[in-house]
Write a protein that holds these residues in place. Structure first.
Motif, PDB file in Angstrom:
ATOM      1  N   THR A  95       0.625  -1.319   0.171  1.00 22.05           N
ATOM      2  CA  THR A  95       0.026  -0.015   0.249  1.00 22.05           C
ATOM      3  C   THR A  95       0.952   1.247   0.094  1.00 22.05           C
ATOM      4  OG1 THR A  95       0.026  -0.002   2.381  1.00 22.05           O
ATOM      5  CG2 THR A  95      -1.804  -1.141   1.322  1.00 22.05           C
ATOM      6  N   SER A  96       0.157   2.436  -0.232  1.00 17.95           N
ATOM      7  CA  SER A  96       0.960   3.587  -0.137  1.00 17.95           C
ATOM      8  C   SER A  96       1.632   3.902   1.343  1.00 17.95           C
ATOM      9  CB  SER A  96       0.131   4.664  -0.517  1.00 17.95           C
ATOM     10  OG  SER A  96       0.622   5.895  -0.240  1.00 17.95           O
ATOM     11  N   GLU A  97       0.808   3.447   2.361  1.00 23.15           N
ATOM     12  CA  GLU A  97       1.467   3.711   3.727  1.00 23.15           C
ATOM     13  C   GLU A  97       2.603   2.806   3.749  1.00 23.15           C
ATOM     14  OE1 GLU A  97      -0.161   3.119   8.228  1.00 23.15           O
ATOM     15  OE2 GLU A  97      -1.590   2.446   6.508  1.00 23.15           O
ATOM     16  N   PHE A  98       2.592   1.478   3.241  1.00 21.50           N
ATOM     17  CA  PHE A  98       3.747   0.575   3.699  1.00 21.50           C
ATOM     18  C   PHE A  98       4.711   1.072   2.891  1.00 21.50           C
ATOM     19  CE2 PHE A  98       6.053  -3.229   2.442  1.00 21.50           C
ATOM     20  CZ  PHE A  98       6.212  -4.026   3.517  1.00 21.50           C
ATOM     21  N   SER A  99       4.549   1.630   1.545  1.00 16.02           N
ATOM     22  CA  SER A  99       5.640   2.064   0.874  1.00 16.02           C
ATOM     23  C   SER A  99       6.311   3.262   1.469  1.00 16.02           C
ATOM     24  CB  SER A  99       5.301   2.662  -0.334  1.00 16.02           C
ATOM     25  OG  SER A  99       4.639   4.025  -0.365  1.00 16.02           O
ATOM     26  N   GLN A 100       5.769   3.885   2.810  1.00  9.60           N
ATOM     27  CA  GLN A 100       6.649   4.974   3.333  1.00  9.60           C
ATOM     28  C   GLN A 100       7.497   4.455   4.501  1.00  9.60           C
ATOM     29  OE1 GLN A 100       6.071   8.249   2.372  1.00  9.60           O
ATOM     30  NE2 GLN A 100       5.234   7.458   0.799  1.00  9.60           N
ATOM     31  N   LEU A 101       7.516   3.271   4.910  1.00  7.40           N
ATOM     32  CA  LEU A 101       8.446   2.735   5.548  1.00  7.40           C
ATOM     33  C   LEU A 101       9.549   2.909   5.359  1.00  7.40           C
ATOM     34  CD1 LEU A 101       6.810  -0.675   6.490  1.00  7.40           C
ATOM     35  CD2 LEU A 101       6.538   1.477   7.930  1.00  7.40           C
ATOM     36  N   SER A 102      10.535   3.443   6.452  1.00  7.62           N
ATOM     37  CA  SER A 102      11.948   3.680   6.148  1.00  7.62           C
ATOM     38  C   SER A 102      12.507   2.255   6.015  1.00  7.62           C
ATOM     39  CB  SER A 102      12.422   4.422   7.266  1.00  7.62           C
ATOM     40  OG  SER A 102      12.486   3.971   8.606  1.00  7.62           O
ATOM     41  N   PRO A 103      13.739   2.046   5.652  1.00  9.12           N
ATOM     42  CA  PRO A 103      14.609   0.906   5.741  1.00  9.12           C
ATOM     43  C   PRO A 103      14.430   0.161   7.122  1.00  9.12           C
ATOM     44  CG  PRO A 103      15.781   2.271   4.124  1.00  9.12           C
ATOM     45  CD  PRO A 103      14.779   3.030   4.736  1.00  9.12           C
ATOM     46  N   SER A 104      14.645   0.940   8.107  1.00 13.77           N
ATOM     47  CA  SER A 104      14.769   0.518   9.573  1.00 13.77           C
ATOM     48  C   SER A 104      13.478  -0.001  10.206  1.00 13.77           C
ATOM     49  CB  SER A 104      15.535   1.534  10.359  1.00 13.77           C
ATOM     50  OG  SER A 104      14.775   2.630  10.284  1.00 13.77           O
ATOM     51  N   ASP A 105      12.475   0.647   9.363  1.00 13.80           N
ATOM     52  CA  ASP A 105      11.114   0.500  10.102  1.00 13.80           C
ATOM     53  C   ASP A 105      10.678  -0.862   9.553  1.00 13.80           C
ATOM     54  OD1 ASP A 105      10.906   2.581  11.848  1.00 13.80           O
ATOM     55  OD2 ASP A 105      10.151   3.856  10.581  1.00 13.80           O
ATOM     56  N   PHE A 106      10.957  -1.119   7.858  1.00 12.26           N
ATOM     57  CA  PHE A 106      10.817  -2.357   7.284  1.00 12.26           C
ATOM     58  C   PHE A 106      11.368  -3.355   7.948  1.00 12.26           C
ATOM     59  CE2 PHE A 106      11.478  -5.285   4.045  1.00 12.26           C
ATOM     60  CZ  PHE A 106      10.421  -5.332   3.022  1.00 12.26           C
ATOM     61  N   ILE A 107      12.677  -3.381   8.235  1.00 17.91           N
ATOM     62  CA  ILE A 107      13.354  -4.325   9.017  1.00 17.91           C
ATOM     63  C   ILE A 107      12.653  -4.820  10.157  1.00 17.91           C
ATOM     64  CG2 ILE A 107      15.501  -5.202  10.210  1.00 17.91           C
ATOM     65  CD1 ILE A 107      16.993  -3.803   7.776  1.00 17.91           C
ATOM     66  N   ARG A 108      12.286  -3.919  11.295  1.00 16.77           N
ATOM     67  CA  ARG A 108      11.844  -3.998  12.271  1.00 16.77           C
ATOM     68  C   ARG A 108      10.348  -4.622  12.157  1.00 16.77           C
ATOM     69  NH1 ARG A 108       8.337  -1.052  15.013  1.00 16.77           N
ATOM     70  NH2 ARG A 108       9.106   0.621  13.719  1.00 16.77           N
ATOM     71  N   THR A 109       9.452  -3.970  11.423  1.00 12.00           N
ATOM     72  CA  THR A 109       8.042  -4.475  11.197  1.00 12.00           C
ATOM     73  C   THR A 109       8.200  -5.662  10.629  1.00 12.00           C
ATOM     74  OG1 THR A 109       7.364  -2.300  10.939  1.00 12.00           O
ATOM     75  CG2 THR A 109       5.772  -3.799  10.212  1.00 12.00           C
ATOM     76  N   VAL A 110       8.626  -6.028   9.511  1.00 11.95           N
ATOM     77  CA  VAL A 110       8.456  -7.236   8.591  1.00 11.95           C
ATOM     78  C   VAL A 110       9.335  -8.413   9.216  1.00 11.95           C
ATOM     79  CG1 VAL A 110       8.633  -8.483   6.455  1.00 11.95           C
ATOM     80  CG2 VAL A 110       7.871  -6.200   6.761  1.00 11.95           C
ATOM     81  N   LEU A 111      11.053  -8.210   9.416  1.00 12.56           N
ATOM     82  CA  LEU A 111      11.823  -9.287   9.656  1.00 12.56           C
ATOM     83  C   LEU A 111      11.804  -9.562  11.190  1.00 12.56           C
ATOM     84  CD1 LEU A 111      14.811  -8.343   7.361  1.00 12.56           C
ATOM     85  CD2 LEU A 111      13.221 -10.492   7.137  1.00 12.56           C
ATOM     86  N   VAL A 112      11.682  -8.584  11.917  1.00  8.45           N
ATOM     87  CA  VAL A 112      11.918  -8.826  13.437  1.00  8.45           C
ATOM     88  C   VAL A 112      10.624  -8.989  14.088  1.00  8.45           C
ATOM     89  CG1 VAL A 112      13.028  -7.723  15.432  1.00  8.45           C
ATOM     90  CG2 VAL A 112      13.839  -7.464  13.338  1.00  8.45           C
ATOM     91  N   ASP A 113       9.790  -8.059  14.044  1.00 10.26           N
ATOM     92  CA  ASP A 113       8.482  -8.351  14.806  1.00 10.26           C
ATOM     93  C   ASP A 113       7.596  -9.203  14.343  1.00 10.26           C
ATOM     94  OD1 ASP A 113       9.217  -6.422  16.816  1.00 10.26           O
ATOM     95  OD2 ASP A 113       8.117  -4.737  15.897  1.00 10.26           O
ATOM     96  N   GLY A 114       7.445  -9.138  12.976  1.00  8.25           N
ATOM     97  CA  GLY A 114       6.436 -10.078  12.189  1.00  8.25           C
ATOM     98  C   GLY A 114       7.082 -11.439  12.066  1.00  8.25           C
ATOM     99  N   LEU A 115       8.266 -11.552  11.703  1.00  4.67           N
ATOM    100  CA  LEU A 115       8.673 -13.048  11.281  1.00  4.67           C
ATOM    101  C   LEU A 115       9.795 -13.611  12.358  1.00  4.67           C
ATOM    102  CD1 LEU A 115       8.792 -12.580   7.492  1.00  4.67           C
ATOM    103  CD2 LEU A 115       7.119 -14.094   8.949  1.00  4.67           C
ATOM    104  N   HIS A 116      10.370 -12.683  13.230  1.00  7.93           N
ATOM    105  CA  HIS A 116      11.340 -13.220  14.001  1.00  7.93           C
ATOM    106  C   HIS A 116      12.511 -13.916  13.308  1.00  7.93           C
ATOM    107  CE1 HIS A 116       8.243 -12.449  16.862  1.00  7.93           C
ATOM    108  NE2 HIS A 116       7.299 -13.397  16.447  1.00  7.93           N
TER     109      HIS A 116
END
Length: 328
Positions: A95-116
């Motif tokens: 989404t447009s909102e998802f596209s605004q995630l900074s690289p660090s927020d992307f990592i934290r949201t998807v890789l760390v908090d989301g998938l461990h």
């Protein structure tokens, strides 16, 4: 293979895993190297593997109207990923909102908090986050903070296709657009596939003795250049040798571009309303306008004979990429 749409679908008790992220359109041979390594590493660590991809294609959100031709329908992509032994597929709504995630927020949201994530496998040109500002160096650096390791896999398989340039989705699209479906198959590791629902057309093929399935293709499908091809018409789990026409039917002054497949020697089929697939084996000739119906019929008979011979030879050499039934 588990299939999740969005991070909310990830099980609450999901533990550490090996992750790879990308658009992965086509799941070509370079993609297969990355996913295969992710599966191998997951087996070594005794944890599951996860492939993360996006819907729609990120370019359509970032630059509306620039959606590239798609090499694989989402359900087919999932089947290809599952065949590689991946444990879970996560499709993230882009989404447009998802596209605004900074690289660090992307990592934290998807890789760390989301998938461990414990281990991440990517190609050397992987980019992510707002304006694609994140790269593998940044991804590796944050692994120290978030307790995951990054492994970079060289996905640049080379062959004869494209004059020996590295295999990629963009190369595959270019080959398909030029009608070089054999080159595209070299990159993909299988025939290029076009899918859709069979709809009623002008029924000229039936009147001429060559009833065709007129395939209403899925949006943004990568359709080969106008011309006649040999290949297969797939209905469920049955792959039938076919002569395939792509174009506007210039002999009849057509204007709409269609994909039509004649299942060779099968005049008894009633496919209207069914979801089918067309697999392209090789290019036979360009689209032509004939002065008479007799001349058209003579050429069609030759097309069918050549298609039959080529498909038979391909099937004798190797089974034609049977990948399971299509959805009802």
């Amino acid at each position: 293979m588990q299939r999740w749409r969005g991070l909310d679908d990830v099980p609450g008790d999901w533990g550490r895993c090996v992750v790879t992220i990308g658009s992965y359109d086509g799941v070509h041979r370079g993609h297969q190297l990355i996913m295969g390594r992710a599966v191998q590493r997951a087996h070594e660590l005794g944890i599951p593997s996860v492939v993360v991809t996006f819907d729609p294609h990120p370019s359509e959100v970032v630059r509306p109207g620039s959606h590239p031709p798609l090499l694989s329908a989402h359900h087919h992509r999932a089947e290809l990923v599952a065949a590689l032994g991946v444990d879970a597929l996560l499709i993230l709504p882009f989404t447009s909102e998802f596209s605004q995630l900074s690289p660090s927020d992307f990592i934290r949201t998807v890789l760390v908090d989301g998938l461990h994530a414990r281990h991440v496998v990517e190609g050397p040109n992987f980019r992510f986050g707002h304006k694609a500002a994140g790269d593998v160096e940044f991804l590796s650096a944050l692994g120290l903070k978030y307790d995951y390791e990054l492994e970079v896999v060289d996905l640049y398989v080379r062959g004869e296709a494209g004059g020996g340039e590295p295999f990629s989705s963009s190369l595959t699209r270019r080959l398909i657009g030029a009608g070089d479906v054999e080159g595209a198959a070299e990159v993909l590791g299988r025939p290029h596939r076009v899918e859709g629902v069979v709809v009623r057309g002008a029924q000229r093929g039936r009147d001429l003795g060559y009833p065709t399935a007129n395939v209403e293709t899925l949006p943004h499908t990568a359709i080969p250049a106008d011309g006649v091809y040999a290949g297969w018409l797939r209905v469920g789990d049955e792959a039938m040798p076919a002569a395939i026409s792509v174009g506007t039917n210039p002999t009849f002054d057509g204007t709409a571009r269609t994909v039509e497949a004649y299942a060779i020697d099968r005049v008894d089929l009633d496919l209207y309303g069914l979801h089918v697939a067309v697999d392209f084996l090789t290019y036979l000739r360009g689209m032509e306008k004939f002065d008479t119906i007799e001349a058209l019929l003579e050429r069609m008979a030759d097309d069918v004979k050549r298609a039959r011979d080529l498909v038979t030879a391909a099937e004798q050499a190797k089974d034609p990429a049977a990948e399971g039934p299509l959805p009802a």
